[in-house]
Design an enzyme around this catalytic site. Structure first.
Site, PDB file in Angstrom:
ATOM      1  N   SER A  20       0.918  -0.724   0.215  1.00 20.35           N
ATOM      2  CA  SER A  20       0.221  -0.040   0.250  1.00 20.35           C
ATOM      3  C   SER A  20       0.614   1.205   0.181  1.00 20.35           C
ATOM      4  O   SER A  20       0.716   1.971  -0.472  1.00 20.35           O
ATOM      5  CB  SER A  20      -0.390  -0.346   1.098  1.00 20.35           C
ATOM      6  OG  SER A  20      -0.259   0.455   2.288  1.00 20.35           O
ATOM      7  N   ASN A  21       1.793   0.810   0.708  1.00 20.02           N
ATOM      8  CA  ASN A  21       2.339   2.069   0.593  1.00 20.02           C
ATOM      9  C   ASN A  21       3.086   3.599  -0.571  1.00 20.02           C
ATOM     10  O   ASN A  21       3.905   3.750  -1.140  1.00 20.02           O
ATOM     11  CB  ASN A  21       4.051   2.374   1.300  1.00 20.02           C
ATOM     12  CG  ASN A  21       3.360   2.342   3.009  1.00 20.02           C
ATOM     13  OD1 ASN A  21       3.298   3.706   3.558  1.00 20.02           O
ATOM     14  ND2 ASN A  21       3.404   1.474   3.900  1.00 20.02           N
ATOM     15  N   LEU A  96      18.615  -6.230   5.849  1.00 24.65           N
ATOM     16  CA  LEU A  96      19.647  -6.106   4.964  1.00 24.65           C
ATOM     17  C   LEU A  96      21.043  -6.366   5.752  1.00 24.65           C
ATOM     18  O   LEU A  96      21.341  -5.754   6.973  1.00 24.65           O
ATOM     19  CB  LEU A  96      20.468  -4.688   4.213  1.00 24.65           C
ATOM     20  CG  LEU A  96      17.969  -4.918   2.625  1.00 24.65           C
ATOM     21  CD1 LEU A  96      17.996  -3.659   2.907  1.00 24.65           C
ATOM     22  CD2 LEU A  96      18.681  -6.034   1.849  1.00 24.65           C
ATOM     23  N   HIS A 112       8.076   2.158   9.809  1.00 25.51           N
ATOM     24  CA  HIS A 112       7.883   1.243  10.791  1.00 25.51           C
ATOM     25  C   HIS A 112       6.603   1.934  11.623  1.00 25.51           C
ATOM     26  O   HIS A 112       6.806   3.425  11.458  1.00 25.51           O
ATOM     27  CB  HIS A 112       9.048   1.672  11.743  1.00 25.51           C
ATOM     28  CG  HIS A 112       8.763   0.320  12.702  1.00 25.51           C
ATOM     29  ND1 HIS A 112       9.109  -1.313  12.335  1.00 25.51           N
ATOM     30  CD2 HIS A 112       8.348   0.563  13.972  1.00 25.51           C
ATOM     31  CE1 HIS A 112       8.572  -2.239  13.557  1.00 25.51           C
ATOM     32  NE2 HIS A 112       8.227  -0.552  14.340  1.00 25.51           N
ATOM     33  N   LEU A 175      -2.690   5.416   7.325  1.00 31.72           N
ATOM     34  CA  LEU A 175      -3.182   6.831   6.687  1.00 31.72           C
ATOM     35  C   LEU A 175      -1.789   7.577   7.151  1.00 31.72           C
ATOM     36  O   LEU A 175      -0.883   8.357   5.875  1.00 31.72           O
ATOM     37  CB  LEU A 175      -3.968   7.501   7.242  1.00 31.72           C
ATOM     38  CG  LEU A 175      -5.780   6.830   6.924  1.00 31.72           C
ATOM     39  CD1 LEU A 175      -6.907   7.317   7.560  1.00 31.72           C
ATOM     40  CD2 LEU A 175      -5.534   6.415   5.637  1.00 31.72           C
TER      41      LEU A 175
HETATM   42  C1  GRF Z   1       3.432  -1.304   7.018  1.00 32.73           C
HETATM   43  O1  GRF Z   1       3.190  -0.921   8.615  1.00 32.73           O
HETATM   44  C2  GRF Z   1       5.122  -0.559   7.126  1.00 32.73           C
HETATM   45  O2  GRF Z   1       4.895   0.530   8.938  1.00 32.73           O
HETATM   46  C3  GRF Z   1       6.015  -1.708   8.068  1.00 32.73           C
HETATM   47  O3  GRF Z   1       5.160  -2.791   7.112  1.00 32.73           O
HETATM   48  C4  GRF Z   1       3.729  -2.615   6.487  1.00 32.73           C
HETATM   49  C5  GRF Z   1       3.721  -2.780   5.087  1.00 32.73           C
HETATM   50  O4  GRF Z   1       2.526  -2.443   4.602  1.00 32.73           O
HETATM   51  N1  GRF Z   1       6.883  -2.148   7.673  1.00 32.73           N
HETATM   52  P1  GRF Z   1       2.305  -2.292   2.974  1.00 32.73           P
HETATM   53  O5  GRF Z   1       3.433  -2.829   2.272  1.00 32.73           O
HETATM   54  O6  GRF Z   1       3.605  -0.855   2.846  1.00 32.73           O
HETATM   55  O7  GRF Z   1       1.398  -1.867   2.468  1.00 32.73           O
END
Ligand code: GRF
Length: 190
Positions: A20-21, A96, A112, A175
């Site tokens: 999603s990010n 990594l 995070h 969000l």
């Molecule tokens: C997010 O909550 C991020 O903080 C954590 O993993 C999740 C990834 O979400 N490291 P997405 O794959 O970007 O939806």
């Protein structure tokens, strides 16, 4: 500050799952004038949902379902070939190695879902609720070979209410995350 003269910063994104990010960054760069573009996506899982965004947005992607050493070796070659300036980890579930980070010579960022340095690792929302914390949030930070460590770039805070549970926190924090990565890019790609 990341250096890229005369052209857009080329971002490489590492994913393992939902993505999603990644989708949010792709949407953001479509809607806004940015001095960066996502030029490569690397997944360590062939069934990662995020791959479908790579396909939809026609971004080159690679899947390396290998042990970390081989994953890093293959990634290094393609990252250099594509002249990537900066790496984003978004839900990338591997640590990594020091060697890889040193050899790469470019900055790596991670997001995070907690107010680091508190609650490194997984199941953050469950632990935050269990400990009756009043606030939680998310953090964008530089990556080192130590889990969820490295200098903090952006942190966003959220009040926890009595009615909150891990599910509601996870929704609200996602969000915040979607605001944080574009902001972090704005901050460091000047
Ligand atoms: C997010 O909550 C991020 O903080 C954590 O993993 C999740 C990834 O979400 N490291 P997405 O794959 O970007 O939806």
């Amino acid at each position: 500050m990341v250096q890229s003269i005369g052209h857009k910063f080329k971002i490489g994104v590492f994913i393992s799952g939902r993505g999603s990010n990644l989708k949010n960054l792709l949407d953001f760069s479509k809607k806004n004038r940015t001095n960066w573009k996502i030029s490569l996506i690397i997944s360590n899982k062939k069934n990662a949902n995020g791959i479908k965004y790579a396909q939809k947005y026609k971004i080159p992607y690679k899947i390396f379902e290998n042990k970390i050493q081989i994953f890093e070796k293959k990634s290094l070659i393609i990252l250099k070939k594509k002249k990537i300036n900066l790496i984003f980890l978004t839900g990338f579930m591997r640590i990594l190695s020091k060697r890889f980070i040193k050899k790469l010579k470019i900055k790596i960022l991670n997001i995070h879902p907690s107010l680091l340095p508190k609650y490194k690792g997984i199941n953050t929302h469950e632990r935050v609720i269990k400990n009756r914390e009043k606030f939680t949030g998310c953090t964008v930070h530089y990556v080192t070979s130590k889990l969820d460590s490295g200098r903090i770039i952006i942190q966003k805070k959220l009040r926890i209410y009595k009615k909150d549970n891990p599910k509601t926190l996870s929704k609200k924090i996602l969000l915040l995350e979607h605001q944080s990565y574009p902001e972090a890019l704005q901050k460091i790609c000047n």
